[in-house]
Enzyme design. Structure first.
Site, PDB file in Angstrom:
ATOM      1  N   ARG B 306      62.438 -28.786  24.732  1.00  0.00           N
ATOM      2  CA  ARG B 306      62.905 -27.082  24.388  1.00  0.00           C
ATOM      3  C   ARG B 306      64.134 -27.274  24.831  1.00  0.00           C
ATOM      4  O   ARG B 306      64.122 -26.471  25.627  1.00  0.00           O
ATOM      5  CB  ARG B 306      61.813 -26.552  24.879  1.00  0.00           C
ATOM      6  CG  ARG B 306      61.724 -25.328  23.611  1.00  0.00           C
ATOM      7  CD  ARG B 306      61.309 -24.308  24.095  1.00  0.00           C
ATOM      8  NE  ARG B 306      62.149 -23.481  25.397  1.00  0.00           N
ATOM      9  CZ  ARG B 306      61.173 -23.087  25.661  1.00  0.00           C
ATOM     10  NH1 ARG B 306      59.978 -23.081  25.820  1.00  0.00           N
ATOM     11  NH2 ARG B 306      61.923 -22.209  26.675  1.00  0.00           N
ATOM     12  N   HIS B 310      62.395 -20.477  24.154  1.00  0.00           N
ATOM     13  CA  HIS B 310      61.541 -20.206  23.181  1.00  0.00           C
ATOM     14  C   HIS B 310      61.121 -20.024  21.599  1.00  0.00           C
ATOM     15  O   HIS B 310      61.092 -19.860  21.299  1.00  0.00           O
ATOM     16  CB  HIS B 310      59.847 -19.823  24.415  1.00  0.00           C
ATOM     17  CG  HIS B 310      58.858 -19.626  23.535  1.00  0.00           C
ATOM     18  ND1 HIS B 310      57.879 -20.448  23.423  1.00  0.00           N
ATOM     19  CD2 HIS B 310      58.459 -18.404  22.694  1.00  0.00           C
ATOM     20  CE1 HIS B 310      56.906 -19.470  22.294  1.00  0.00           C
ATOM     21  NE2 HIS B 310      57.140 -18.360  22.311  1.00  0.00           N
ATOM     22  N   TYR B 319      64.605 -18.853  34.157  1.00  0.00           N
ATOM     23  CA  TYR B 319      63.462 -20.516  35.042  1.00  0.00           C
ATOM     24  C   TYR B 319      63.602 -21.353  35.042  1.00  0.00           C
ATOM     25  O   TYR B 319      63.035 -22.599  35.429  1.00  0.00           O
ATOM     26  CB  TYR B 319      61.687 -19.841  34.596  1.00  0.00           C
ATOM     27  CG  TYR B 319      62.078 -20.238  33.004  1.00  0.00           C
ATOM     28  CD1 TYR B 319      61.762 -21.526  32.553  1.00  0.00           C
ATOM     29  CD2 TYR B 319      62.013 -19.015  32.092  1.00  0.00           C
ATOM     30  CE1 TYR B 319      61.968 -21.137  30.649  1.00  0.00           C
ATOM     31  CE2 TYR B 319      62.980 -18.888  30.599  1.00  0.00           C
ATOM     32  CZ  TYR B 319      61.882 -20.320  30.328  1.00  0.00           C
ATOM     33  OH  TYR B 319      62.054 -20.080  28.798  1.00  0.00           O
TER      34      TYR B 319
END
Lengths: 337, 408
Positions: B306, B310, B319
């Site tokens: 990805r 998100h 993160y």
């Protein structure tokens, strides 16, 4: 007309629906070869084949989830959750999926399906075989919730539910499967053999969803009940001699407001009875409706009789169960108010 | 005396500030994994759950037994679809920043998975997608304007403003209504497929799920039903490494791969390079053929990354290292297919640049058309009256009273 127990009437309802419509499929835990732990599906696999009636893995979420997919693919699944107490793993599928498929897709997809669940106590089932979770379903937009209390209604409502274009939660009071039960547990068990509602039409007929029924006409006080508590309320009226009008709601969602208000505005008093726990139970909704729509006709406070706010106990079943003594006391207090 | 126990909590190897290192990720060379017959005994291909099927090698060549299934025209069409999806995503993220919609979910880096898979399905088959498979619509030429109408929740929104942006429903194109909660669609896909078998039809279903959501019990419910009833379904797990901020090791546990989850259910389980358009298509076709021949379900893990956030509500720099995407060893699906087509002599840098511009123009044209119908905060929204419609086939009395009370 034929004499049937409630379990026979439910089986006959599925039989009739399956016979008329190939898209009706029946499955659940122990439902296939064995015919269900309460025998509700006995003989259906033999009659309609394993593709139409079969055993499912012990996975309530899987049972309901696959049924949603089947409904989206043109079937009308009528699935069994072995006990209403076992439905929690399927709650996500029921509330966020089945209930909203039509709405969220703007009817691009729909979800015609029935989820049958034995509900309620009276059989010493303890806390995981006695629950009445109807309020967890009446709180959900998009569901219909039905609770029959006799063989006639059970068959007619079940066929109507299977033919309904939307998902229906069909709660079957298991203590009523083999006979009416008025809460006088100390008396001998009776069957449906002599009960007037044990006479059931053969073949296809429906009882429309959303319509309550007056089970006993009376002038003094209205009792709103459903399921096993209809019989308990009738017994309480007999025991106390109070001329109560007992209404069997039959469908909790959508509820029959006209029947409720007509009766309460006539009698001026209202007692609400259910077996489920009191707080935030469906009785709270009924009480609010009565207060909103009948306030100026009320001559006494609305009173609720329900299961205590405890888990359903085992040995103390009859201390928990809202039997005719508690309902009778509520009737008396309501008349004295 | 026994020593005290300690709890193991998995951590990704690198966090922000660290240097991404994928040297421990074993990537089989393209063409190395065999292509068994579709009716093979699942027990004979258990090793495929731990390898990775790849077709495109580092030189842009198609290699091995899974190659050669698509014509040059089909490959160029696939490139179109991936680039159109990428262009749509880029524009919609900007539109969200401009306040034209509340939310958007993009596909950056994962475009091959849904666009290539769509090509193995036929009319009448049904996908049960997640929110990151809009390529299923793009690859069937579903009108962009309809998608943007939904994203904008405007007067022409097919879903009347009831759904979060990108949660499309397009029955006509085999795209089941998106939910927005997780994993519920997986058993639904199996049930849809079971119904097809009960009715004796020929259509198959495809379920979709992300790596993180395989931890949901519905994933396992779907696998047991699919396995027990040999449902004609393809069960797609898109492992894009990240479930919002949670790395895939949290959902995966000790099993090694997500494909391996299928082995305990006796389901043939394949692992594929999800950034390889040819490999995704070839493996999807193999699984679809198994389903069509009534051989039962197949589980496919698409290994991808990805590359974007998100959603528009997420900032991945909090993160994971920003450099991680570029270091990802399976590369970018658009660049890899482009390199393949150039290597074959049917594509060029200049045509690619030209196509990029065309795709952007296509999206902008659709966007303008959709904006004529309104955007999220304009006046021509779906009406409040629409809110009360369609909860049931027939509006029950209590809802009718509430609608009256609302004054609409």
């Amino acid at each position: 007309m034929t004499r049937m127990t409630m379990i026979q009437a439910i089986r006959d309802g599925m039989d009739v629906a399956m016979g008329r419509d190939d898209s009706v499929v029946v499955y659940g835990e122990d439902v296939g070869y064995f015919g269900g732990v309460f025998r509700a599906t006995q003989g259906l696999q033999e009659k309609y084949g394993r593709n139409r009636c079969f055993d499912a893995p012990i996975s309530e979420s899987g049972i309901v989830g696959t049924a949603i997919g089947m409904a989206a693919n043109g079937m009308r699944p009528c699935v069994e959750i072995q006990f209403a107490d076992y439905m929690y793993p399927a709650y996500d599928q029921i509330t966020q999926e089945a209930a909203r498929i039509r709405y969220r897709s703007n009817a691009d997809f729909t979800c015609p399906m029935v989820i049958r669940m034995p509900t309620g106590g009276g059989i010493f089932g303890g806390q995981t075989h006695s629950q009445s979770p109807e309020a967890l379903f009446t709180h959900v937009a998009g569901l219909k919730v039905v609770v029959p209390c006799n063989p006639y209604d059970a068959k007619g409502l079940l066929i109507a539910a299977i033919e309904d274009p939307d998902p229906v939660i069909f709660l079957e009071p298991k203590r009523l499967y083999n006979g009416p039960f008025d809460g006088h547990y100390e008396r001998p068990v009776t069957g449906w053999g002599k009960h007037s509602d044990g006479e059931v039409p053969e073949g296809h007929f429906t009882v429309p969803l959303g319509q309550a029924k007056v089970k006993r006409e009376g002038r003094d006080v209205t009792v709103l009940a459903y399921g096993t508590m209809v019989h308990v309320a009738l017994a309480a009226a007999e025991d106390t001699g109070i001329d109560a009008e007992v209404i069997d709601l039959r469908t909790l969602l959508p509820y029959d407001l006209d029947a409720i208000t007509a009766s309460v505005c006539k009698t001026g008093r209202c007692v609400i009875v259910h077996e489920a726990t009191l707080t935030s139970g469906f009785g709270a909704e009924l009480a609010a409706l009565v207060a909103e729509h009948c306030f100026y006709h009320l001559e006494a406070p609305i009173r609720r009789v329900a299961g205590w706010d405890t888990p359903y106990p085992h040995a103390q079943e009859w201390d928990y169960f809202p039997g005719p003594a508690r309902v009778g006391a509520a009737l008396t207090q309501t008349m004295e108010a | 005396m026994s020593s005290p126990l300690s709890l193991f909590v998995p951590e990704p190897e690198v966090r922000p500030g660290g240097v991404p290192d994928f040297t421990n990720v074993h990537i089989a060379p393209a063409g190395e994994v065999g292509r068994p017959p579709v009716d093979i005994d699942p027990s004979e291909i258990r090793d495929m759950a731990f390898s990775i099927i790849r077709v495109l090698n580092r030189d842009g060549e198609a290699a091995g037994p899974w190659a050669g299934l698509l014509s040059d025209e089909q490959l160029i069409e696939g490139l179109h679809h991936m680039m159109l999806l990428r262009a749509l995503d880029a524009r919609m993220i900007i539109a969200q920043r401009q306040g034209k919609t509340s939310f958007y979910i993009q596909h950056l880096g994962e475009e091959a998975v849904s666009t290539a898979f769509r090509k193995v399905l036929k009319k009448g088959d049904m996908n049960f997608p997640t929110y990151r498979q809009a390529g299923l619509l793009i690859a069937e030429d579903y009108p962009l304007e309809a998608m943007i109408n939904q994203i904008y929740a405007n007067s022409e929104d097919p879903l009347k403003g009831r759904q979060l942006p990108t949660l499309y429903s397009v029955r006509e194109q085999g795209f089941f209504t998106l939910s927005g909660n997780l994993a519920t669609q997986f058993p639904q896909a199996v049930g849809w497929a079971m119904a097809s078998a009960i009715k004796g039809e020929t259509n198959i279903a495809a379920g979709w799920i992300g790596d993180g959501s395989t931890a949901e019990s519905d994933f396992h419910a779907a696998l047991v039903f699919a396995s027990t009833f040999k449902a004609p379904v393809v069960l797609n797990v898109v492992n894009n490494q990240w479930a919002i901020s949670t790395f895939q090791g949290i959902a995966r546990g000790g099993v090694g791969t997500f494909a391996a989850r299928g082995l305990g259910y006796g389901i043939p389980s394949l692992r594929v390079d999800g950034n390889d358009y040819l490999a995704v298509h070839a493996v999807g076709l193999w699984a679809a053929e198994r389903a069509r021949r009534n051989l039962g379900p197949t589980l496919i893990e698409y290994v991808t990354y990805r590359a974007g956030a998100h959603s528009t509500s997420d900032d991945p720099s909090a993160y994971r290292p920003k450099e991680e995407s570029a270091a990802w060893p399976l590369g970018d699906p658009v660049i890899r297919l482009k390199a393949h087509l150039i290597a074959k002599g049917v594509w060029s840098e200049s045509r690619h640049v030209q196509l990029e511009a065309e795709m952007l123009d296509t999206v902008i044209a659709a966007q303008k058309a959709a904006e004529a119908n309104g955007t999220m905060h304009s006046d021509n929204r779906p009406s409040a009256r629409d809110m009360f419609e369609g909860v049931y086939a027939e509006m029950p009395p209590h809802l009718r009273r509430q609608r009256q009370e609302s004054g609409v």
